[in-house]
Design an enzyme around this catalytic site. Structure first.
Site, PDB file in Angstrom:
ATOM      1  N   HIS A  59       0.867  -1.199   0.000  1.00 12.88           N
ATOM      2  CA  HIS A  59       0.000   0.000   0.000  1.00 12.88           C
ATOM      3  C   HIS A  59       0.895   1.238   0.000  1.00 12.88           C
ATOM      4  O   HIS A  59       1.486   1.583   1.028  1.00 12.88           O
ATOM      5  CB  HIS A  59      -0.907   0.028   1.229  1.00 12.88           C
ATOM      6  N   HIS A  66       1.634   5.404  -1.683  1.00  8.60           N
ATOM      7  CA  HIS A  66       1.303   6.582  -2.500  1.00  8.60           C
ATOM      8  C   HIS A  66       2.592   7.142  -3.083  1.00  8.60           C
ATOM      9  O   HIS A  66       3.463   7.599  -2.320  1.00  8.60           O
ATOM     10  CB  HIS A  66       0.621   7.647  -1.638  1.00  8.60           C
ATOM     11  N   LYS A 124      -9.242  -0.080  -5.980  1.00  9.63           N
ATOM     12  CA  LYS A 124      -9.324   0.579  -4.671  1.00  9.63           C
ATOM     13  C   LYS A 124     -10.674   1.248  -4.477  1.00  9.63           C
ATOM     14  O   LYS A 124     -11.109   2.046  -5.316  1.00  9.63           O
ATOM     15  CB  LYS A 124      -8.200   1.623  -4.568  1.00  9.63           C
ATOM     16  N   HIS A 136     -10.535   1.341   1.646  1.00  7.90           N
ATOM     17  CA  HIS A 136     -10.324   2.328   2.712  1.00  7.90           C
ATOM     18  C   HIS A 136     -11.567   2.221   3.585  1.00  7.90           C
ATOM     19  O   HIS A 136     -12.626   2.749   3.236  1.00  7.90           O
ATOM     20  CB  HIS A 136     -10.152   3.742   2.133  1.00  7.90           C
ATOM     21  N   HIS A 178      -4.735  -0.581   5.766  1.00  6.75           N
ATOM     22  CA  HIS A 178      -4.275   0.171   6.945  1.00  6.75           C
ATOM     23  C   HIS A 178      -5.213   0.056   8.135  1.00  6.75           C
ATOM     24  O   HIS A 178      -5.760   1.045   8.611  1.00  6.75           O
ATOM     25  CB  HIS A 178      -4.013   1.644   6.622  1.00  6.75           C
ATOM     26  N   ASP A 230       1.364   2.669   3.529  1.00 12.67           N
ATOM     27  CA  ASP A 230       0.516   3.856   3.349  1.00 12.67           C
ATOM     28  C   ASP A 230       1.367   5.113   3.463  1.00 12.67           C
ATOM     29  O   ASP A 230       0.891   6.154   3.941  1.00 12.67           O
ATOM     30  CB  ASP A 230      -0.649   3.893   4.335  1.00 12.67           C
TER      31      ASP A 230
HETATM   32  O1  DOR Z   1      -3.286   9.544   5.648  1.00 11.30           O
HETATM   33  C1  DOR Z   1      -3.662   9.260   4.527  1.00 11.30           C
HETATM   34  N1  DOR Z   1      -3.117   9.839   3.428  1.00 11.30           N
HETATM   35  N2  DOR Z   1      -4.655   8.385   4.379  1.00 11.30           N
HETATM   36  C2  DOR Z   1      -5.199   8.123   3.193  1.00 11.30           C
HETATM   37  O2  DOR Z   1      -6.112   7.338   3.138  1.00 11.30           O
HETATM   38  C3  DOR Z   1      -4.754   8.835   1.981  1.00 11.30           C
HETATM   39  C4  DOR Z   1      -3.390   9.333   2.127  1.00 11.30           C
HETATM   40  C5  DOR Z   1      -2.998  10.335   1.056  1.00 11.30           C
HETATM   41  O3  DOR Z   1      -3.194  10.045  -0.132  1.00 11.30           O
HETATM   42  O4  DOR Z   1      -2.472  11.383   1.407  1.00 11.30           O
HETATM   43 ZN    ZN Z   2      -3.357   5.116   1.427  1.00  7.99          ZN
END
Ligand code: DOR
Ligand code: ZN
Length: 360
Positions: free
Chosen positions: A16, A18, A102, A139, A177, A257
Site C-alpha cells: 500500500h 502513494h 481501490k 479504505h 491500513h 501507506d
Molecule cells: O493519511 C492518509 N493519506 N490516508 C489516506 O487514506 C490517503 C493518504 C494520502 O493520499 O495522502
Molecule cells: Zn493510502
C-alpha cells in the site's frame, strides 16, 4: 540473550503506497525502490486513475523515475467510482499490470471526492471482480459526520464490510491500513480461503499505526506530521495491531501507506493527512517487531504473506538490516520545498544496508 546485530530477510514488498505523480516521482520512486522490490501503487491522483489506459501511462512515468539499475516494480491499481464500467475490470485483468481496485468511500480521505457514494452502485463491478479474481482494496471508514472520527473504521466494518462479504463471498478483499482491535478481530474471524488456499480477506498494517497511538498527535502541542487517515487510535488498538502483525498470521501484511505531502501542506491551518515513512520503512517496522521480541516474524509479514495473497512469486533477492541506526533527517527535499519524514530527528535502532546500484 545477546541482541542480533544483523537481520537478513527476503526483499520485502509494500502492499500500500502513494507515489504521487509528475515531479514528485523523482523523490518517491527512489525512496521505495531502495527498500522494496514491488509496491501496490494507490490511484488517488488528481485526476484519479480510473481506467486501465491511465494506469498503464502512470506505470510508465513511475518506471522512468527509477534510479539507474533499479528493478523496482510498481503494481498498479484502479480507482473505483460510481460509474466504473464492469468491462473495465476485464481490461484491467487482461493488462497484466493492474493488480487490484481501490474503494474510497467518497469524502473519506485525500482525493477521494470521486470515490463511491453508494456501494450498491458498484455491485455490478464487484460481480466481475469476484469472477475475475481481482482483489478489492478498501479504505474502510464511514464518511458520516455523525460518526466520531475515531469510530469510523469499526462502524464501516459493521455497516458495510459485513454486507460486501455476505453478498460477494468469493471476492478477495484487503482491508487497508487497519487501525483498531475491531478490525483485527473481524479479519481473524474470517477463515475462508480462495482456490489457491490463500485467505479471501486480509489486512495491511502501517508502521506508524504500529509505533504510535493517538497521544502522538498532541504531545506538547499539535503535531501535524502524525496526522493520517485512518487516524491514530488508543494504545489498546496499537497493541492489537502489534499482536496481529507479529503473530505469523498470513492475513496481516506490510503496507506502509506512506503518503507524502510537502511540509507547507502539513504544517497548515488545515493540514493534509498522511505520514511519510517510505524512506526508512523497513527500519521502522523492524523497531516495532523488535519491541515485541518478534524480529523472526518480520520476514513473513514484510516479504511473504502479501505476495502469497496476490498470487505473485515471492522475491528472490535479500536485504540486510544492520544494528545501529542512522538519524532520520529533519527534512528531505521534495516538491514545493521540503517534506518531514515520520520520526524526523530520531535515531533508529536499525539501518538498511544499501545495495550498490541503489542510491540511499
Ligand atoms: O493519511 C492518509 N493519506 N490516508 C489516506 O487514506 C490517503 C493518504 C494520502 O493520499 O495522502
Ligand atoms: Zn493510502
Amino acid at each position: 540473550m545477546t541482541q542480533p546485530q544483523t537481520l537478513t530477510i527476503t526483499r520485502p514488498d509494500d502492499w500500500h503506497l502513494h507515489l504521487r505523480d509528475d515531479a514528485a516521482l523523482a523523490y518517491t520512486v527512489p525512496w521505495s525502490a531502495a527498500q522494496f522490490a514491488r509496491a501496490i501503487v494507490m490511484p488517488n491522483l488528481r485526476p484519479a486513475v480510473v481506467s486501465t489506459a491511465q494506469a498503464l501511462d502512470y506505470r510508465m512515468r513511475i518506471l522512468s523515475s527509477r534510479p539507474y539499475g533499479s528493478v523496482f516494480e510498481p503494481l498498479m491499481t484502479l480507482y473505483l467510482t460510481d460509474s466504473t464500467p464492469p468491462a473495465e475490470i476485464v481490461r484491467a485483468r487482461a493488462s497484466g499490470v493492474v493488480h487490484a481496485v481501490k474503494l474510497y468511500p467518497a469524502g473519506a480521505t485525500t482525493n477521494s471526492d470521486s470515490g463511491v457514494t453508494d456501494l450498491e452502485r458498484v455491485y455490478p463491478v464487484f460481480e466481475v471482480m469476484q469472477a475475475e479474481g481481482m482483489p478489492l482494496l478498501i479504505h474502510g471508514e464511514v464518511t458520516d459526520s455523525q460518526v466520531d472520527v475515531f469510530d469510523r473504521e469499526a462502524v464501516f466494518i459493521e455497516r458495510h464490510l459485513v454486507r460486501i462479504r455476505r453478498d460477494f463471498p468469493a471476492l478477495k478483499i484487503v482491508l487497508e491500513h487497519v487501525t483498531t482491535a475491531q478490525a483485527v478481530r473481524y479479519v481473524r474471524d474470517q477463515t475462508a480461503l480462495d482456490a489457491r488456499g490463500t485467505p479471501l480477506l486480509a489486512a495491511t498494517i502501517t508502521a506508524h499505526h504500529l509505533l504510535y497511538n493517538r497521544n502522538a498527535m498532541f504531545a506538547g502541542g499539535m503535531r501535524p506530521h502524525y496526522y493520517c487517515l485512518p487516524i491514530l487510535k488508543r494504545e489498546q488498538h496499537r497493541q492489537a495491531l502489534l499482536e496481529a502483525a507479529t503473530s505469523g498470521d498470513a492475513r496481516f501484511f506490510l503496507g506502509t501507506d506512506s503518503a507524502p505531502h510537502a511540509r507547507v501542506l502539513k504544517e497548515a491551518a488545515c493540514g493534509c493527512a498522511g505520514c511519510l515513512t517510505a524512506p526508512h520503512a523497513l527500519e521502522l517496522y523492524a523497531h516495532a517487531f523488535e519491541q515485541c521480541g518478534a524480529l523472526h516474524r518480520l520476514e513473513g509479514f514484510a516479504s511473504f504473506y502479501g505476495a502469497d495473497f496476490y498470487g505473485l512469486k515471492r522475491n528472490d533477492s535479500r536485504v540486510t538490516l544492520l544494528r545501529g541506526g542512522s538519524t532520520v533527517p529533519e527534512r528531505l527535499p521534495y516538491v514545493d520545498g521540503d517534506i518531514v519524514p515520520l520520526d524526523a530527528g530520531r535515531t533508529l535502532d536499525w539501518r538498511l544496508e544499501r545495495s550498490g546500484s541503489l542510491p540511499g
